[in-house]
Design an enzyme around this catalytic site. Structure first.
Site, PDB file in Angstrom:
ATOM      1  N   SER A  69       0.788  -1.328   0.127  1.00 24.55           N
ATOM      2  CA  SER A  69       0.032  -0.154  -0.065  1.00 24.55           C
ATOM      3  C   SER A  69       0.945   1.140   0.031  1.00 24.55           C
ATOM      4  O   SER A  69       1.876   1.434   0.632  1.00 24.55           O
ATOM      5  CB  SER A  69      -0.870  -0.080   1.270  1.00 24.55           C
ATOM      6  OG  SER A  69      -1.485   1.132   1.503  1.00 24.55           O
ATOM      7  N   TYR A 125      -1.502   0.163   9.918  1.00 26.78           N
ATOM      8  CA  TYR A 125      -2.014  -1.005   8.747  1.00 26.78           C
ATOM      9  C   TYR A 125      -0.728  -0.694   7.768  1.00 26.78           C
ATOM     10  O   TYR A 125       0.013  -1.493   7.472  1.00 26.78           O
ATOM     11  CB  TYR A 125      -3.237  -0.346   8.130  1.00 26.78           C
ATOM     12  CG  TYR A 125      -3.287  -0.674   6.678  1.00 26.78           C
ATOM     13  CD1 TYR A 125      -3.603  -1.776   6.485  1.00 26.78           C
ATOM     14  CD2 TYR A 125      -3.112   0.421   5.769  1.00 26.78           C
ATOM     15  CE1 TYR A 125      -3.849  -2.109   4.958  1.00 26.78           C
ATOM     16  CE2 TYR A 125      -3.161   0.105   4.324  1.00 26.78           C
ATOM     17  CZ  TYR A 125      -3.359  -1.161   4.066  1.00 26.78           C
ATOM     18  OH  TYR A 125      -3.738  -1.288   2.601  1.00 26.78           O
ATOM     19  N   LYS A 160       2.453  -3.218   6.425  1.00 30.46           N
ATOM     20  CA  LYS A 160       2.750  -3.316   4.961  1.00 30.46           C
ATOM     21  C   LYS A 160       4.423  -3.316   4.870  1.00 30.46           C
ATOM     22  O   LYS A 160       4.975  -4.061   4.214  1.00 30.46           O
ATOM     23  CB  LYS A 160       1.952  -2.553   4.001  1.00 30.46           C
ATOM     24  CG  LYS A 160       0.604  -2.765   3.978  1.00 30.46           C
ATOM     25  CD  LYS A 160      -0.024  -4.226   3.395  1.00 30.46           C
ATOM     26  CE  LYS A 160      -1.571  -4.406   3.654  1.00 30.46           C
ATOM     27  NZ  LYS A 160      -1.718  -5.813   2.902  1.00 30.46           N
TER      28      LYS A 160
HETATM   29  N1  UFG Z   1     -13.358  10.495   2.639  1.00 28.84           N
HETATM   30  C1  UFG Z   1     -14.427  11.274   2.928  1.00 28.84           C
HETATM   31  N2  UFG Z   1     -15.680  10.717   3.526  1.00 28.84           N
HETATM   32  C2  UFG Z   1     -15.640   9.406   3.846  1.00 28.84           C
HETATM   33  C3  UFG Z   1     -14.517   8.464   3.467  1.00 28.84           C
HETATM   34  C4  UFG Z   1     -13.440   9.070   2.873  1.00 28.84           C
HETATM   35  O1  UFG Z   1     -14.371  12.540   2.896  1.00 28.84           O
HETATM   36  O2  UFG Z   1     -16.721   8.974   4.186  1.00 28.84           O
HETATM   37  C5  UFG Z   1     -12.319  11.339   2.203  1.00 28.84           C
HETATM   38  C6  UFG Z   1     -10.770  10.766   2.823  1.00 28.84           C
HETATM   39  O3  UFG Z   1     -10.684  11.792   3.679  1.00 28.84           O
HETATM   40  C7  UFG Z   1      -9.948  10.926   1.691  1.00 28.84           C
HETATM   41  C8  UFG Z   1     -10.553  10.546   0.495  1.00 28.84           C
HETATM   42  O4  UFG Z   1     -12.034  10.437   0.789  1.00 28.84           O
HETATM   43  O5  UFG Z   1      -9.567  12.256   1.403  1.00 28.84           O
HETATM   44  C9  UFG Z   1     -10.177   8.959   0.217  1.00 28.84           C
HETATM   45  O6  UFG Z   1     -10.501   8.274   1.534  1.00 28.84           O
HETATM   46  P1  UFG Z   1     -10.442   6.647   1.533  1.00 28.84           P
HETATM   47  O7  UFG Z   1     -10.603   6.243   3.126  1.00 28.84           O
HETATM   48  O8  UFG Z   1     -11.318   5.993   0.297  1.00 28.84           O
HETATM   49  O9  UFG Z   1      -8.764   6.139   1.267  1.00 28.84           O
HETATM   50  P2  UFG Z   1      -7.371   6.598   1.940  1.00 28.84           P
HETATM   51  O10 UFG Z   1      -6.916   7.858   1.053  1.00 28.84           O
HETATM   52  O11 UFG Z   1      -7.761   7.108   3.294  1.00 28.84           O
HETATM   53  O12 UFG Z   1      -6.620   5.498   1.695  1.00 28.84           O
HETATM   54  C10 UFG Z   1      -6.715   4.430   0.748  1.00 28.84           C
HETATM   55  C11 UFG Z   1      -6.417   3.161   1.030  1.00 28.84           C
HETATM   56  C12 UFG Z   1      -5.106   3.138   1.709  1.00 28.84           C
HETATM   57  C13 UFG Z   1      -3.786   3.626   0.955  1.00 28.84           C
HETATM   58  C14 UFG Z   1      -4.344   5.029   0.483  1.00 28.84           C
HETATM   59  C15 UFG Z   1      -3.329   5.347  -0.575  1.00 28.84           C
HETATM   60  O13 UFG Z   1      -7.339   2.765   2.064  1.00 28.84           O
HETATM   61  O14 UFG Z   1      -4.684   1.737   2.039  1.00 28.84           O
HETATM   62  O15 UFG Z   1      -5.614   5.083   0.016  1.00 28.84           O
HETATM   63  O16 UFG Z   1      -3.657   6.428  -1.099  1.00 28.84           O
HETATM   64  F1  UFG Z   1      -2.784   3.349   1.509  1.00 28.84           F
END
Ligand code: UFG
Length: 326
Positions: free
Chosen positions: A117, A141, A145
């Protein structure tokens, strides 16, 4: 050739299984607990074992017959959850994976494709991030990895294991022709949360912060289509076999899209307004994360084909529409 796919009924694993079935003549063995994965993703033409690779008897049955390669997806992936329940993550992501690669060594299985990741990098120091970017995971997490990657290097040196560690950015989308229909259970990522709001599973969702230093104030991420991830996995196995060398690469689209852009596009494609509010920032969210994927393009000759935001939203919506009879 016989391949084992752990977590093969899950979101990403099932897409790799589907593409292997459609493009290769391999014998495919899938092991999954079905805690997050779906029975709909157990395809005919594969052999399925329901169980946890952390259990000796399950692991033993996976290796009853010789296995040439392992694709390993069976792990937890909630960055936030890992900070509340690190034990859960050490048990599965660390212990489970170590047991698996140790069993591979015992049985003489040489090729390992590992679901890593972008979380191994932590807060961005330079953007886009390439593979040499400093590694300071900000959540447990990401740490699991990174630890596995480090162990793989040692097992490579000491035991001749060949591995591909694939550092995904934001995996999203569904099979472009609708061949994977099992939805992830209790998803925590942006795209499925938007979809759950659209179909009424959720009343609304929150955008976590609109005061970041980005053009529209919401966070920017690199959304990579799951079918592009699938092709990279298959190319990685070819690479390991041809080159007899291990590999660590980023898998991203190299394009950044904001949460607001993904939301607006979803409303357009779904054809209705979604219920959402602007909430506070979520801890540990950097303003912007984008990948440099030049290494994967060069070494694997990998070209993302489906990673436009339109195709990501469209293919995801198609699966949700089917599931909810819309
Ligand atoms: N977000 C919201 N509301 C929500 C969920 C997410 O605004 O209900 C936003 C988050 O703040 C973030 C974006 O949408 O800005 C993407 O969030 P995700 O939770 O979908 O994904 P992340 O970027 O936090 O993490 C994902 C994977 C990780 C990986 C990462 C790398 O889950 O394993 O991308 O970019 F490391």
């Amino acid at each position: 050739m016989r391949v084992l796919i752990t977590g093969g009924a899950g979101y990403i694993g099932s897409h790799i299984v589907r593409d292997l079935l459609d493009t290769r003549d391999y014998e495919i063995l899938v092991v999954d607990t079905l805690e997050k994965g779906s029975e709909k993703n157990i395809f005919s033409g594969t052999k399925f074992i329901k169980g946890d690779i952390g259990e000796d008897s399950v692991l033993e049955s996976c290796f009853e017959k010789p296995v040439d390669a392992v694709f390993h997806f069976a792990a937890w992936k909630g960055a936030g959850e890992s900070m509340d329940f690190p034990e859960k993550y050490s048990l599965n992501n660390l212990n489970g994976t170590m047991k698996l690669i140790t069993k591979m060594v015992e049985k003489g299985t040489k090729n390992f494709i590992f679901s890593s990741s972008a979380a191994v990098y932590g807060a961005p120091v330079t953007l886009p991030m390439d593979e040499d970017h400093p590694k300071n995971p900000e959540n447990y997490y990401g740490f699991t990895k990174l630890m596995i990657e480090e162990n793989l290097k040692w097992y490579g040196k000491l035991k001749g294991l060949r591995f591909a560690a694939l550092r995904y950015f934001n995996a999203s989308g569904y099979h472009p022709e609708g061949k994977v229909l099992g939805l992830e259970k209790t998803p925590a990522n942006l795209m499925p949360i938007i979809m759950e709001t659209a179909v009424g599973v959720r009343q609304s969702f929150q955008i976590f912060g609109d005061d970041y230093e980005t053009p529209d104030g919401t966070c920017i991420r690199d959304y990579i289509h799951v079918s592009d991830l699938a092709s990279a996995h298959i190319l990685s196995l070819d690479y390991l076999q041809k080159k007899n060398e291990s590999l660590i690469v980023n898998l991203g689209s190299e394009n950044g899209s904001s949460v607001k852009e993904m939301t607006d596009l979803s409303e357009k494609i779904i054809g209705k307004k979604l219920n959402y509010t602007i909430g506070p920032r979520r801890a540990g969210d950097p303003a912007k994360l984008t990948a440099s994927s030049g290494k994967a393009r060069e070494l694997l000759n990998w070209k993302p084909k489906f990673s436009t935001t339109e195709e990501i939203v469209r293919s995801t919506w198609e699966v949700y529409k089917k599931e909810f009879n819309l």
